[in-house]
Write an enzyme that holds these catalytic residues in place. Structure first.
Site, PDB file in Angstrom:
ATOM      1  CE  LYS A  38      -7.182  -2.495  -6.418  1.00  0.00           C
ATOM      2  NZ  LYS A  38      -6.577  -3.298  -5.306  1.00  0.00           N
ATOM      3  CG  ASP A  65      -4.649  -0.955  -3.549  1.00  0.00           C
ATOM      4  OD1 ASP A  65      -4.271  -0.209  -2.827  1.00  0.00           O
ATOM      5  OD2 ASP A  65      -5.745  -1.691  -3.629  1.00  0.00           O
ATOM      6  CE  LYS A  67      -6.452  -1.307  -0.030  1.00  0.00           C
ATOM      7  NZ  LYS A  67      -6.482  -2.235  -0.941  1.00  0.00           N
ATOM      8  CG  ASP A  70       5.699  -1.064   8.919  1.00  0.00           C
ATOM      9  OD1 ASP A  70       6.020  -0.911  10.030  1.00  0.00           O
ATOM     10  OD2 ASP A  70       5.643  -2.087   8.625  1.00  0.00           O
ATOM     11  CB  THR A 124     -15.405   0.186  -0.113  1.00  0.00           C
ATOM     12  OG1 THR A 124     -14.178  -0.355  -0.865  1.00  0.00           O
ATOM     13  CG2 THR A 124     -15.198   1.635  -0.729  1.00  0.00           C
ATOM     14  NE  ARG A 215     -14.623  -9.024  -4.919  1.00  0.00           N
ATOM     15  CZ  ARG A 215     -14.734  -8.964  -3.615  1.00  0.00           C
ATOM     16  NH1 ARG A 215     -14.899 -10.171  -2.793  1.00  0.00           N
ATOM     17  NH2 ARG A 215     -14.573  -7.715  -3.032  1.00  0.00           N
TER      18      ARG A 215
END
Ligand code: C5P
Length: 235
Positions: A38, A65, A67, A70, A124, A215
């Site tokens: 990603k 990604d 996102k 607009d 999240t 992470r």
């Protein structure tokens, strides 16, 4: 222990690094037939389309990604530009609304082999009180379900959502609607800015198609050992 990849959610590794050198240290250790990558706002802003091309040459499927959120016209052309890169999946924010989602979907119509179009429901990292701050009074769970249904009604391929909502979304939107879940943490991992977290073991119990792991792996001293641990936890 022999690993079975067929009965666990597929793994998307979030390459959130600040330099290509750091990212490649991990990429070089990964098998492109087992893992998806990603690329988010950070790496794409630094390295752009050239980096995507390089990862494609190595054989990886890329989830871009960015996102998008607009006006419909801008999202139409941004989606087309993203699809031109030959990526496997791309994301828009479901909260951009029906017209924006339909516009993103329409942008992919002319592609013979188009990427999967996925809508982010609620990040999240969000808690109930964060919704209140932006004037949304309904429960976080209802908000996620409303956006998931909107994405399905607009013909998108799936959603990014917290793992705990996966079952309800599959019931509401159908099994074909893909579920992509970030916020994956092992017991001793720091949550960092994520709020809706689940362990890999929990992920296996939900109807999740793909987990996004960042992470937990990228901040580990031994990322491959950690990745293997995550896979073992889902067996
Ligand atoms: O490092 P961590 O595992 O928290 O990374 C999660 C990744 O998933 C990040 O790249 C983040 O941008 C992305 N993401 C998310 N929540 C969403 C959608 C995407 O955390 N709703």
């Amino acid at each position: 222990m022999k690993v079975n990849y067929s009965n666990i959610p597929k793994i998307i590794i979030a390459l959130d690094f600040y330099s290509k050198k750091e990212a490649m240290k991990l990429v070089d250790l990964l098998n492109p037939s087992l893992f998806y990558l990603k690329i988010g706002k950070e790496m794409f802003t630094i390295l752009g389309q050239k980096f995507i091309n390089e990862l494609h040459k190595l054989g990886f499927n890329i989830f871009l990604d960015l996102k998008f959120h607009d006006i419909p016209n801008t999202v139409f052309y941004a989606t087309q530009a993203a699809a031109d890169l030959g990526i496997w999946m791309l994301s828009v924010h479901a909260s951009g609304g029906k017209k924006m989602l339909m516009s993103a979907k329409k942008a992919l119509q002319s592609f013979k082999k188009r990427p999967l179009l996925i809508a982010v429901t609620a990040l999240t990292s969000l808690k109930q009180e964060d919704l209140k701050d932006i004037g949304i009074q309904i429960s976080l769970q209802d908000y996620i379900l409303i956006l998931a249904k909107l994405s399905r009604d607009c013909g998108l391929d799936g959603v990014v959502c917290p793992g705990k909502e996966a079952k309800k979304i599959k019931l509401l939107c159908g099994n074909e609607h893909k579920i992509i879940t970030p916020g994956i943490r092992c017991f001793n991992d720091s949550a960092f800015d994520q709020y809706q977290i689940i362990t890999p073991k929990q992920a296996k119990t939900f109807p999740i198609d793909y987990i996004v792991v960042g992470r937990s792996i990228t901040c580990s001293k031994n990322p491959i050992k950690k990745l293997n641990f995550i896979i073992q936890s889902m067996q």
